[in-house]
Design a protein around this motif. Structure first.
Motif, short mmCIF file in Angstrom:
data_model
loop_
_atom_site.label_atom_id
_atom_site.label_comp_id
_atom_site.label_asym_id
_atom_site.label_seq_id
_atom_site.Cartn_x
_atom_site.Cartn_y
_atom_site.Cartn_z
N THR A 77 0.76 -1.20 0.02
CA THR A 77 0.03 0.28 0.02
C THR A 77 1.06 1.33 -0.02
O THR A 77 0.35 2.38 0.22
N ARG A 87 -4.76 -7.95 -4.20
CA ARG A 87 -5.41 -8.52 -2.98
C ARG A 87 -4.57 -9.14 -1.80
O ARG A 87 -3.39 -9.76 -2.34
N GLY A 90 -7.32 -11.89 0.27
CA GLY A 90 -8.60 -11.51 -0.34
C GLY A 90 -8.94 -10.14 0.34
O GLY A 90 -9.88 -9.67 -0.48
N HIS A 91 -8.22 -9.40 0.90
CA HIS A 91 -8.47 -7.80 1.03
C HIS A 91 -7.66 -6.88 0.11
O HIS A 91 -6.50 -6.97 -0.33
N ASP A 92 -8.67 -5.91 -0.59
CA ASP A 92 -8.11 -5.13 -1.80
C ASP A 92 -6.99 -4.28 -0.89
O ASP A 92 -7.42 -3.30 -0.17
N ALA A 93 -5.90 -4.03 -1.76
CA ALA A 93 -5.06 -2.92 -1.20
C ALA A 93 -5.44 -1.75 -1.50
O ALA A 93 -4.84 -0.74 -0.78
N LYS A 95 -8.75 -0.55 -1.25
CA LYS A 95 -10.18 -0.20 -0.65
C LYS A 95 -9.76 -0.50 0.95
O LYS A 95 -10.41 0.25 1.90
N GLU A 96 -8.97 -1.47 1.16
CA GLU A 96 -8.79 -1.84 2.79
C GLU A 96 -7.36 -1.62 3.02
O GLU A 96 -6.77 -2.56 3.75
N ARG A 97 -6.85 -0.50 2.86
CA ARG A 97 -5.37 -0.21 3.39
C ARG A 97 -5.10 -0.75 4.78
O ARG A 97 -4.25 -1.34 4.90
N GLY A 99 -6.68 -2.76 6.89
CA GLY A 99 -6.86 -4.33 6.97
C GLY A 99 -5.58 -4.88 6.38
O GLY A 99 -5.06 -5.81 7.11
N VAL A 100 -5.03 -4.31 5.23
CA VAL A 100 -4.14 -5.04 4.43
C VAL A 100 -2.79 -4.82 5.37
O VAL A 100 -2.02 -5.85 5.77
N ARG A 102 -2.38 -4.46 8.55
CA ARG A 102 -2.27 -4.83 10.08
C ARG A 102 -1.94 -6.49 9.67
O ARG A 102 -1.47 -7.20 10.56
#
Ligand SMILES: Nc1ncnc2c1ncn2[C@@H]1O[C@H](COP(=O)(O)OP(=O)(O)OP(=O)(O)O)[C@@H](O)[C@H]1O
Ligand SMILES: [Mg+2]
Lengths: 298, 287
Positions: A77, A87, A90-93, A95-97, A99-100, A102
């Protein structure tokens, strides 16, 4: 463009492992689809497709300027990418910065510990910014430090550490948050052979203990051969070959029709030095990329 | 075949590889929720700053030399000349809050250079890959600059007291002094981090730093009252947060007439604007 990276290895050996592949396909730690990143005119990463499976050590190899660091910076990110390209579990880099981030432990290409702090303080900072609660902070920091054999030096300023120790300290910084994915950008660059082995042994021990996925770049083919479950050879922004080191060497042997098994370095030369190339040479790029920050203006 | 997922054997081998109870290194920490994230990050950055100061105090001492000279030479000389209308107090007393503010500002302005250095060293990149929003990172850095400036300010206050400046020892007022120093340092450090985000190189930032600190200092009420300035300089002083900081410090430390409400209001707004500007440019440093 192939979506199944196994196709690219183009060897019968790949077919033999196809069943195993099907079993592992359920969990992708990292998946890049059509990842492209350009610095102005330079396309550093060009339509890259990459899948790193959960639990494996994946080696991203390639000559200087191939785009390894840029690809990694997209995954972490640090560089902005459009949604849908990267991803992580499964988390989009895009949209979910948070979360990624972490889930990541990241060790950049440069030696990057803070020399003004002790080893322990360096690690404690990362415990803090990953929200490790105060009551378990000291225990976690000590555990991370002992996992990389730095317990004895933990009270010293990092500016007194050797290169190998700094690398291990950075490993501890990355481990303190219990990441699911460890990203190491040339962890052994500039280290002597003993320190290199030391760093790899710690990476392996930690992986064995935690089962985390490791994405690593390196220039040293012997390291990749020895320590990586699968490797991707990158050249000019794209993966040119992908598979286990064994598969790639077999593949080259069959193409060349030789009996002796070539080394991974031969495979590397075959790809990086092939007709694809109007090779501008590693020398300049290497100098350029290590000095990049000094030169980068505007 | 399907059951042979690679995750299974790891738990068993954990103890062998790392020797100890590794459960902690296997469980990710619980994310801090919403509003509690920002204070936690600010605390983390301030802690680091204090740890660094503890390991190496040279900067603290070398940076105390200049304000000491200002007070000693400039202060004592002008006290004797009586050229500047100070409202009846000795000139050295009058300028002491200005010198305190100046030394805090120098520390804060230096912070932009530090963030470029951290970028070059890869430290910034690593922090940006932690669950820390850019605004929280900048706020943390800015308050860390505030803490460092405050330590410096305390040193200068002690020097001033030793030179006989009649300062207050009222703890509430001193708390107000601390707040003013921190808010102003948040602004000045964000100003320099903003410029860092624009020029991107240390050398250029050094030039900018030098080019703005002197005008900020002389275009303020640090050394002389606004009333003796030419009109254009008064205008500069009006928009210069340093003037509001000095006004607050003078009011609190010496008890001279001041506008504490306006001072703290302006400093708080300036700090907020600075954080916003610097956060929005931080991405350029990461590239
Ligand atoms: N910040 C930047 N600005 C401009 N160009 C860049 C920047 N970073 C990388 N590049 C260019 O992008 C290309 C890929 O660089 P990258 O650092 O990703 O390669 P690499 O595979 O990591 O190389 P190395 O093995 O030398 O680390 C190179 O041509 C490089 O010059
Ligand atoms: Mg690189």
């Amino acid at each position: 463009m192939t979506t199944d990276p196994a196709d690219m290895s183009a060897t019968p050996a790949a077919a033999a492992t196809a069943t195993a592949e099907a079993a592992a396909a359920h969990a992708e730690a990292v998946s890049c689809t059509g990842l492209t990143y350009a610095f102005g005119e330079t396309k550093a990463v060009d339509d890259l497709d990459l899948g790193v499976r959960e639990g494996e050590v994946f080696g991203l190899l390639g000559p200087n300027g191939a785009g390894k660091t840029t690809a990694i910076r997209c995954i972490t990110t640090l560089l902005p990418v459009p949604a849908g390209m990267v991803r992580v579990f499964g988390h989009d880099a895009a949209k979910e910065r948070m979360g990624v981030r972490r889930m990541l432990g990241y060790v950049p290409q440069q030696l990057s510990a803070d020399g003004g702090l002790t080893g322990r303080e360096n690690v404690a900072l990362f415990a803090r910014v990953f929200d490790v609660p105060r009551r378990e902070r000291a225990a976690r920091v000590d555990l991370a430090l002992s996992a990389v054999d730095l317990s004895d030096a933990a009270g010293r300023l990092a500016s007194t550490y050797s290169g190998g120790m700094i690398r291990r300290l950075e490993l501890a910084q990355a481990l303190v948050s219990a990441p699911r994915l460890l990203i190491l950008d040339e962890p052994t660059i500039g280290l002597d052979p003993i320190a290199r082995t030391g760093v790899w042994e710690h990476i392996n021990a930690v992986r064995e203990a935690t089962g985390m996925t490791v994405l690593v770049t390196t220039h040293y083919m012997d390291e990749a051969d020895q320590y990586c479950d699968r490797v991707g050879l990158m050249h000019r922004g794209r993966i040119r070959a992908l598979g286990t080191p064994e598969e790639l060497r077999q593949g080259l042997a069959e193409r060349k029709g030789t009996d002796t098994l070539p080394t991974l370095e031969d495979v590397f030369r075959d790809i990086a030095g092939s007709g694809l190339d109007d090779n501008t040479g590693g020398g300049f790029r290497e100098v350029r990329s290590t000095r990049r920050t000094a030169r980068r203006v505007g | 075949m399907k059951s042979e997922a690679p995750a299974a054997p790891h738990a068993a081998s954990a103890d062998r590889a790392l020797g100890k109870d590794t459960a902690l290194l296997l469980t990710p920490p619980v994310p801090r929720a919403g509003w509690r994230l920002l204070p936690a990050r600010v605390l983390a950055m301030c802690t680091v700053e204090l740890q660094k100061l503890r390991h190496d105090r040279t900067e603290l001492y070398t940076r105390a030399v200049q304000p000491a000279l200002w007070l000693l030479i400039f202060g004592q000389t002008f006290t004797r000349i009586r050229a500047i209308p100070t409202g009846g107090i000795p000139y050295i007393d009058y300028m002491a809050p200005g010198i305190i503010a100046q030394s805090a500002m120098f520390i804060a302005i230096f912070y932009g250079i530090q963030i470029i250095w951290e970028r070059d060293a890869g430290i910034l990149n690593k922090l940006l890959v932690t669950p820390t929003p850019r605004s929280a990172l900048i706020t943390g850095k800015a308050f860390a600059a505030g803490v460092k400036s405050l330590v410096q300010a305390i040193v200068v206050i002690v020097i001033a007291a030793l030179l006989g400046v009649a300062l207050t020892w009222n703890p509430l007022k001193l708390l107000g002094v601390a707040l003013a120093v921190i808010l102003a340092s948040v602004f000045f450090s964000c100003l320099s981090m903003t410029i860092a985000g624009i020029v991107l190189s240390r050398d250029r930032l050094m030039g900018f730093g030098q080019a703005i600190t002197m005008p900020l200092f002389f275009g303020s009420n640090a050394l002389y009252p606004v009333s003796v300035m030419p009109g254009w300089l008064q205008a500069v002083s009006k928009v210069n947060p340093l003037s509001y900081q000095v006004d607050a410090l003078r009011g609190l430390l010496l008890g001279t007439p001041s506008h504490l409400g306006a001072d703290f209001g302006v400093l708080a707004i300036a700090a907020a604007l600075g954080i916003t500007a610097a956060s929005s440019l931080l991405g350029r440093l990461a590239r």
